[in-house]
Design a protein around this motif. Structure first.
Motif, PDB file in Angstrom:
ATOM      1  N   GLY A 174       0.838  -1.192   0.000  1.00 57.42           N
ATOM      2  CA  GLY A 174       0.000   0.000   0.000  1.00 57.42           C
ATOM      3  C   GLY A 174       0.875   1.244   0.000  1.00 57.42           C
ATOM      4  N   LEU A 175       0.553   2.200  -0.869  1.00 61.39           N
ATOM      5  CA  LEU A 175       1.455   3.302  -1.152  1.00 61.39           C
ATOM      6  C   LEU A 175       1.145   4.595  -0.406  1.00 61.39           C
ATOM      7  N   GLY A 176       0.336   4.526   0.646  1.00 61.44           N
ATOM      8  CA  GLY A 176       0.130   5.697   1.480  1.00 61.44           C
ATOM      9  C   GLY A 176      -1.109   6.497   1.149  1.00 61.44           C
ATOM     10  N   ASP A 177      -1.339   7.583   1.922  1.00 60.80           N
ATOM     11  CA  ASP A 177      -2.601   8.319   1.903  1.00 60.80           C
ATOM     12  C   ASP A 177      -3.745   7.337   2.114  1.00 60.80           C
ATOM     13  N   ASN A 178      -3.691   6.665   3.247  1.00 61.56           N
ATOM     14  CA  ASN A 178      -4.675   5.643   3.559  1.00 61.56           C
ATOM     15  C   ASN A 178      -6.026   6.253   3.889  1.00 61.56           C
ATOM     16  N   TRP A 179      -6.024   7.392   4.593  1.00 61.24           N
ATOM     17  CA  TRP A 179      -7.271   8.099   4.879  1.00 61.24           C
ATOM     18  C   TRP A 179      -7.115   9.554   4.479  1.00 61.24           C
ATOM     19  N   GLN A 180      -8.178  10.318   4.658  1.00 61.44           N
ATOM     20  CA  GLN A 180      -8.242  11.657   4.079  1.00 61.44           C
ATOM     21  C   GLN A 180      -7.832  12.782   5.021  1.00 61.44           C
ATOM     22  N   HIS A 181      -8.368  12.799   6.236  1.00 63.77           N
ATOM     23  CA  HIS A 181      -8.331  14.013   7.049  1.00 63.77           C
ATOM     24  C   HIS A 181      -7.308  13.959   8.178  1.00 63.77           C
ATOM     25  N   GLN A 218      -4.316 -12.043   6.810  1.00 61.57           N
ATOM     26  CA  GLN A 218      -4.095 -13.463   7.085  1.00 61.57           C
ATOM     27  C   GLN A 218      -3.767 -14.261   5.832  1.00 61.57           C
ATOM     28  N   ALA A 219      -3.775 -13.593   4.686  1.00 62.18           N
ATOM     29  CA  ALA A 219      -3.596 -14.322   3.432  1.00 62.18           C
ATOM     30  C   ALA A 219      -2.183 -14.277   2.894  1.00 62.18           C
ATOM     31  N   MET A 220      -1.416 -13.221   3.222  1.00 63.14           N
ATOM     32  CA  MET A 220      -0.094 -13.077   2.614  1.00 63.14           C
ATOM     33  C   MET A 220       0.687 -11.979   3.318  1.00 63.14           C
ATOM     34  N   PRO A 221       1.994 -11.912   3.101  1.00 56.87           N
ATOM     35  CA  PRO A 221       2.771 -10.781   3.598  1.00 56.87           C
ATOM     36  C   PRO A 221       2.343  -9.488   2.904  1.00 56.87           C
ATOM     37  N   PHE A 222       2.466  -8.371   3.602  1.00 56.65           N
ATOM     38  CA  PHE A 222       2.084  -7.093   2.999  1.00 56.65           C
ATOM     39  C   PHE A 222       2.804  -5.956   3.701  1.00 56.65           C
ATOM     40  N   SER A 223       2.728  -4.787   3.073  1.00 54.51           N
ATOM     41  CA  SER A 223       3.331  -3.579   3.610  1.00 54.51           C
ATOM     42  C   SER A 223       2.391  -2.412   3.369  1.00 54.51           C
ATOM     43  N   VAL A 224       2.414  -1.447   4.271  1.00 56.31           N
ATOM     44  CA  VAL A 224       1.700  -0.189   4.087  1.00 56.31           C
ATOM     45  C   VAL A 224       2.639   0.931   4.525  1.00 56.31           C
ATOM     46  N   VAL A 225       2.741   1.977   3.698  1.00 54.86           N
ATOM     47  CA  VAL A 225       3.574   3.126   4.069  1.00 54.86           C
ATOM     48  C   VAL A 225       2.677   4.336   4.327  1.00 54.86           C
ATOM     49  N   PRO A 226       3.151   5.291   5.117  1.00 49.78           N
ATOM     50  CA  PRO A 226       2.361   6.509   5.348  1.00 49.78           C
ATOM     51  C   PRO A 226       2.536   7.517   4.222  1.00 49.78           C
ATOM     52  N   ASP A 267       3.922  -2.844  16.318  1.00 47.12           N
ATOM     53  CA  ASP A 267       3.443  -3.646  17.443  1.00 47.12           C
ATOM     54  C   ASP A 267       1.947  -3.925  17.364  1.00 47.12           C
ATOM     55  N   THR A 268       1.322  -3.627  16.239  1.00 48.95           N
ATOM     56  CA  THR A 268      -0.100  -3.941  16.078  1.00 48.95           C
ATOM     57  C   THR A 268      -0.261  -5.400  15.668  1.00 48.95           C
ATOM     58  N   PRO A 269      -1.455  -5.969  15.869  1.00 50.87           N
ATOM     59  CA  PRO A 269      -1.664  -7.378  15.499  1.00 50.87           C
ATOM     60  C   PRO A 269      -1.387  -7.682  14.038  1.00 50.87           C
ATOM     61  N   MET A 270      -1.480  -6.683  13.166  1.00 49.57           N
ATOM     62  CA  MET A 270      -1.220  -6.941  11.755  1.00 49.57           C
ATOM     63  C   MET A 270       0.208  -7.411  11.511  1.00 49.57           C
ATOM     64  N   PHE A 271       1.163  -6.925  12.328  1.00 46.98           N
ATOM     65  CA  PHE A 271       2.573  -7.198  12.054  1.00 46.98           C
ATOM     66  C   PHE A 271       3.321  -7.857  13.202  1.00 46.98           C
ATOM     67  N   ARG A 272       2.826  -7.717  14.412  1.00 47.75           N
ATOM     68  CA  ARG A 272       3.549  -8.265  15.561  1.00 47.75           C
ATOM     69  C   ARG A 272       3.719  -9.776  15.431  1.00 47.75           C
ATOM     70  N   ASP A 273       4.950 -10.229  15.582  1.00 47.58           N
ATOM     71  CA  ASP A 273       5.309 -11.659  15.571  1.00 47.58           C
ATOM     72  C   ASP A 273       5.139 -12.321  14.215  1.00 47.58           C
ATOM     73  N   LYS A 274       4.937 -11.539  13.152  1.00 45.60           N
ATOM     74  CA  LYS A 274       4.874 -12.135  11.810  1.00 45.60           C
ATOM     75  C   LYS A 274       6.298 -12.426  11.347  1.00 45.60           C
ATOM     76  N   PRO A 275       6.605 -13.666  10.979  1.00 42.69           N
ATOM     77  CA  PRO A 275       7.991 -14.001  10.624  1.00 42.69           C
ATOM     78  C   PRO A 275       8.496 -13.284   9.385  1.00 42.69           C
ATOM     79  N   TRP A 276       7.599 -12.873   8.499  1.00 46.95           N
ATOM     80  CA  TRP A 276       8.006 -12.184   7.277  1.00 46.95           C
ATOM     81  C   TRP A 276       8.233 -10.686   7.488  1.00 46.95           C
ATOM     82  N   TYR A 277       7.806 -10.161   8.640  1.00 48.47           N
ATOM     83  CA  TYR A 277       8.003  -8.743   8.976  1.00 48.47           C
ATOM     84  C   TYR A 277       9.316  -8.660   9.736  1.00 48.47           C
TER      85      TYR A 277
END
Length: 422
Positions: free
Chosen positions: A63-70, A119-127, A177-187
């Motif tokens: 994900g390339l950022g600008d996740n939300w608007q305000h 839960q389906a695959m490794p991923f990344s999100v940037v701000p 440290d959020t559940p999305m990435f914490r303890d994920k071996p690929w992170y």
């Protein structure tokens, strides 16, 4: 390579600038004719269904950022308090601080979207710049207009100089440290609570490194990224960042959001190229959003090898809205459900990269839609329809890939430490 199994092609999915989908103004509870966030959720559901863990070919999502608007604060953060701020009629109209709507509507919609693929695959999100908590106008770079009438796109050059502040909201959703990435071996690494992060994934018989960086990173971020590369030498590397090349394929910032002008310790896109990308031969691809439309450029790095740089940003597209609700007003666009897919076929004599654009709304690729260039050709009016389509439907020969990268020992195997359980 062990055995006779031919490595199969795989894809990396790219999600760009989703702020218009989740903007609280673009939902039914605000009087909008549809819930735009559902278009985003459909995109993520399509990716999850086509994940390699579900029998598809998508191995990674970025994900390339600008996740939300305000923003949540219309004013400086603590580290910039001495700079001050001045009124800006454009920003006050189009991007007012909206802490309640941000936290109750926009952030939850984004979190739900990425939980679909988590839960389906490794991923990344940037701000991106919209993801920062604070937004304010520098007194030394005032707006050039006294009111905010007119189309927002036409006002960009008159906005003045903007600052962005902290990333506390962003790290609540995407922090290390959020559940999305914490303890994920690929992170495998992060910096500044996950505003910068690194991931590993496998595909086509190779192990890949992915780096996600904050916009206009300072030297400390670049040093961290270099340390990650040094710890994973020789891996083909994809780098995602919100801002890098623009609509004209230049490594250049929008004047109003040139963060290096506001904070000189930051690095411009061209600085990032010189300090990190060109000097590291294993960086193969860069991906960025921010600027409207799509474009690409290929340059040789300091080692004489190619770096493929792609702008991917569909946020201004609103053909679906024109058909279903032509009376609806939006700040920019929605996005029409478009996803960029980079499909790697690394098994042949010459490795290949195929670029495609798929719309989860139209359930079709760009080349399948007869009116595609009529709908979106405004993004590059200087191009012929064929050349415009080729930005989203092309095949690129990775002719120096073999000289740069070594496959893993068993491309048919599955490394349990890196891949989501299948």
């Amino acid at each position: 390579m062990a055995g006779n199994t031919r490595p199969t092609p795989f894809s990396v999915a790219v999600i760009c600038d989703t702020q218009n989908y989740v903007d609280h103004n673009n939902q039914r509870e605000a009087g909008f004719p549809l819930n735009a966030r559902e278009m985003l959720w459909d995109m993520m559901s399509h990716i999850a269904r086509n994940a390699r863990s579900n029998g598809g070919d998508i191995a990674f999502v970025t994900g390339l950022g600008d996740n939300w608007q305000h923003p949540s604060v219309a004013g400086p953060d603590a580290s910039h308090a001495t700079i001050g701020a001045i009124a800006n009629p454009v920003i006050e109209r189009i991007l007012p601080a909206s802490p309640e709507a941000l936290r109750e509507v926009e952030m939850p919609a984004v979190r739900r979207a990425w939980e679909i693929v988590a839960q389906a695959m490794p991923f990344s999100v940037v701000p991106g710049n919209h993801d920062h908590d604070h937004l304010w106008t520098d007194p030394n770079h005032p707006p050039l207009i006294s009111d905010a009438q007119g189309d927002v796109i036409d006002l960009i050059d008159q906005i003045g100089g903007l600052h962005v502040g902290e990333l506390n909201n962003w790290t609540q959703v995407f922090g290390s440290d959020t559940p999305m990435f914490r303890d994920k071996p690929w992170y495998v690494s992060s910096f500044r609570d996950g505003a910068n992060s690194a991931q590993l994934f496998e595909g086509g018989g190779y192990r890949f490194l992915h780096l996600g960086l904050e916009m206009c990173p300072d030297d400390a971020v670049i040093a961290w990224a270099q340390s990650v590369i040094d710890s994973h030498p020789g891996l083909p590397t994809i780098l995602s960042i919100h801002e890098f090349i623009n609509e004209a394929a230049e490594r250049k910032s929008i004047a109003a959001l040139d963060l290096t002008r506001m904070d000189p310790e930051r690095n411009s896109p061209q600085d990032l190229w010189a300090k990190l990308i060109a000097t590291n031969d294993q960086i193969l691809i860069t991906l960025n959003g921010h600027f409207h439309g799509v474009n690409q450029r290929i340059d040789n790095n300091d080692h004489g090898h190619k770096v493929y740089q792609f702008l991917v940003n569909y946020q201004s597209r609103k053909q679906a809205l024109k058909v279903s609700a032509p009376e609806a007003k939006v700040l920019d666009g929605l996005g029409d459900g478009w996803i960029r897919l980079l499909t790697f076929d690394l098994a042949g004599a010459t490795p290949r990269l195929r670029l495609r654009a798929y719309s989860a709304h139209y359930k079709a690729f760009a080349s399948d839609l007869p009116f595609y260039t009529q709908w979106y050709g405004y993004e590059h009016p200087e191009m012929s329809p064929a050349d415009f389509l080729a930005l989203d439907e092309a095949e690129i020969l990775l002719d120096d890939f073999r000289a740069r990268f070594t496959p893993i020992a068993d491309p048919a195997g599955h490394d349990a430490a890196l891949l989501v359980a299948e």
